[in-house]
Design a protein around this motif. Structure first.
Motif, mmCIF file in Angstrom:
data_model
loop_
_atom_site.group_PDB
_atom_site.id
_atom_site.type_symbol
_atom_site.label_atom_id
_atom_site.label_comp_id
_atom_site.label_asym_id
_atom_site.label_seq_id
_atom_site.Cartn_x
_atom_site.Cartn_y
_atom_site.Cartn_z
ATOM 1 N N HIS A 53 1.276 -1.349 -0.092
ATOM 2 C CA HIS A 53 -0.329 -0.085 0.266
ATOM 3 C C HIS A 53 0.837 1.851 -0.044
ATOM 4 N N LEU A 54 2.160 1.343 -0.259
ATOM 5 C CA LEU A 54 3.462 2.107 -0.398
ATOM 6 C C LEU A 54 2.376 3.316 -1.405
ATOM 7 N N LYS A 55 2.410 4.502 -1.713
ATOM 8 C CA LYS A 55 2.192 5.173 -2.412
ATOM 9 C C LYS A 55 3.029 5.395 -3.540
ATOM 10 N N ASP A 56 2.511 5.975 -4.938
ATOM 11 C CA ASP A 56 3.555 6.703 -5.793
ATOM 12 C C ASP A 56 3.924 7.576 -5.011
ATOM 13 N N GLY A 57 5.086 8.721 -5.146
ATOM 14 C CA GLY A 57 5.398 9.525 -4.271
ATOM 15 C C GLY A 57 5.731 9.667 -3.092
ATOM 16 N N TRP A 58 5.243 8.611 -2.101
ATOM 17 C CA TRP A 58 6.217 9.045 -0.741
ATOM 18 C C TRP A 58 7.416 9.385 -1.266
ATOM 19 N N TRP A 59 8.096 9.455 -1.616
ATOM 20 C CA TRP A 59 9.362 9.752 -1.719
ATOM 21 C C TRP A 59 9.507 11.732 -1.229
ATOM 22 N N ASP A 60 8.114 12.094 -1.436
ATOM 23 C CA ASP A 60 7.954 13.811 -1.234
ATOM 24 C C ASP A 60 7.874 13.680 0.695
ATOM 25 N N ASN A 61 7.636 12.264 1.379
ATOM 26 C CA ASN A 61 7.298 12.740 2.574
ATOM 27 C C ASN A 61 8.345 12.270 3.006
ATOM 28 N N THR A 62 8.875 13.393 3.821
ATOM 29 C CA THR A 62 10.232 13.174 5.138
ATOM 30 C C THR A 62 9.802 11.537 5.634
ATOM 31 N N SER A 63 8.639 11.621 6.619
ATOM 32 C CA SER A 63 8.809 10.915 7.355
ATOM 33 C C SER A 63 8.799 9.031 6.821
ATOM 34 N N HIS A 64 8.093 8.863 5.572
ATOM 35 C CA HIS A 64 8.000 7.900 4.702
ATOM 36 C C HIS A 64 9.943 7.470 5.094
ATOM 37 N N VAL A 65 10.190 8.538 3.157
ATOM 38 C CA VAL A 65 11.762 8.181 3.197
ATOM 39 C C VAL A 65 12.240 7.865 4.934
ATOM 40 N N GLU A 66 12.461 8.346 5.604
ATOM 41 C CA GLU A 66 13.232 8.296 6.915
ATOM 42 C C GLU A 66 13.117 6.672 7.679
ATOM 43 N N THR A 67 11.688 6.766 8.074
ATOM 44 C CA THR A 67 10.857 5.166 8.403
ATOM 45 C C THR A 67 11.469 3.981 7.057
ATOM 46 N N LEU A 68 11.503 4.010 5.498
ATOM 47 C CA LEU A 68 11.994 3.462 4.634
ATOM 48 C C LEU A 68 13.069 3.052 4.553
ATOM 49 N N CYS A 69 14.173 4.137 4.543
ATOM 50 C CA CYS A 69 15.791 4.333 4.881
ATOM 51 C C CYS A 69 15.798 3.271 6.271
ATOM 52 N N ALA A 70 15.574 3.337 7.273
ATOM 53 C CA ALA A 70 15.004 3.269 9.024
ATOM 54 C C ALA A 70 15.226 2.001 8.806
ATOM 55 N N PHE A 71 14.214 1.200 7.551
ATOM 56 C CA PHE A 71 14.258 -0.739 7.769
ATOM 57 C C PHE A 71 14.875 -0.723 7.160
ATOM 58 N N VAL A 72 15.114 -0.190 5.470
ATOM 59 C CA VAL A 72 16.428 -1.068 5.602
ATOM 60 C C VAL A 72 17.624 -0.805 5.870
ATOM 61 N N VAL A 73 18.200 0.072 6.638
ATOM 62 C CA VAL A 73 19.877 -0.101 7.534
ATOM 63 C C VAL A 73 19.116 -0.706 8.419
ATOM 64 N N TRP A 74 18.241 -1.043 8.980
ATOM 65 C CA TRP A 74 17.485 -2.705 10.207
ATOM 66 C C TRP A 74 17.980 -3.598 10.020
ATOM 67 N N ARG A 75 16.969 -4.279 7.965
ATOM 68 C CA ARG A 75 17.270 -5.285 7.684
ATOM 69 C C ARG A 75 18.769 -5.421 6.749
ATOM 70 N N ASP A 76 19.087 -4.731 6.981
ATOM 71 C CA ASP A 76 21.057 -4.688 6.653
ATOM 72 C C ASP A 76 21.451 -5.216 7.728
ATOM 73 N N TRP A 77 21.527 -4.494 9.171
ATOM 74 C CA TRP A 77 22.267 -5.014 10.239
ATOM 75 C C TRP A 77 21.544 -6.440 11.021
ATOM 76 N N ILE A 78 20.288 -6.881 9.995
ATOM 77 C CA ILE A 78 20.126 -7.929 10.698
ATOM 78 C C ILE A 78 20.657 -8.854 9.971
ATOM 79 N N ASP A 79 20.603 -9.376 8.678
ATOM 80 C CA ASP A 79 21.359 -10.020 7.818
ATOM 81 C C ASP A 79 22.744 -9.525 7.681
ATOM 82 N N THR A 80 23.262 -8.452 8.440
ATOM 83 C CA THR A 80 25.226 -9.481 8.202
ATOM 84 C C THR A 80 25.783 -8.650 10.117
#
Length: 178
Positions: free
Chosen positions: A106-133
């Motif tokens: 349900h991620l909307k097109d244009g999420w990159w214009d919303n700072t909250s979505h950008v920071e949340t998704l980037c935090a998930f990416v960093v967290w996932r990388d940390w778990i995997d490595t």
């Protein structure tokens, strides 16, 4: 703290590791890491290597780091922008969506214009990388990640309302990378 290493295995051992990984559902690299940690722990117990030292207390930041206003968490874009950070994060967010398409459906097109979505998704990416490595063997990290990702997916669904367009992963939009 952990450190990545590249190891070389004879083809027959690599094949066995691949088979074991397939049977356990774990990635071969994670399984190999667990085996190495177990072997080192056994060597320490038998006296063949010294037992690990107690990790030192976290160091306080150096005065220069404490005074550096540009120092930010890795999931937050550096002050002033950074095209390399944006390229990396975009690719990792696309990969995260590919790995968890249901949770991020349900991620909307244009999420990159919303700072909250950008920071949340980037935090998930960093967290996932940390778990995997990381070399941690605590499944609570994995469970917490999935719990938070599911909650975020629910938020996206509720926020969606009358979604104009659902985001389809692909190349970054114009303006994302300067």
């Amino acid at each position: 703290m952990s450190r990545r290493m590249k190891i070389t295995l004879p083809e027959t051992v690599a094949a066995q590791l691949g088979e074991l990984a397939a049977n356990t559902g774990e990635p071969a690299a994670r399984l190999a890491g667990q085996m190495v940690r177990t072997g080192i722990a056994e060597a320490a117990t038998s006296g063949h290597v010294r037992p690990p030292r107690t990790p030192p207390a976290p160091a306080l930041p150096h005065a220069a780091e404490a005074e550096n206003p540009d120092r930010r968490a890795q999931w937050i874009e550096p002050l002033g922008g950074d095209p390399h950070w944006r390229v990396r994060m975009w690719g990792l967010i696309v990969a995260l969506h590919g790995r968890y398409p249901t949770e991020l459906a349900h991620l909307k097109d244009g999420w990159w214009d919303n700072t909250s979505h950008v920071e949340t998704l980037c935090a998930f990416v960093v967290w996932r990388d940390w778990i995997d490595t990381t070399t941690a063997d605590d499944p609570r990290h994995e469970l917490a990640f999935h719990h938070q990702l599911t909650d975020y997916g629910r938020e996206l669904h509720q926020e969606g309302g009358s979604i104009e367009r659902t985001w389809k992963p692909g190349p970054p939009p114009d303006g994302w990378i300067y």
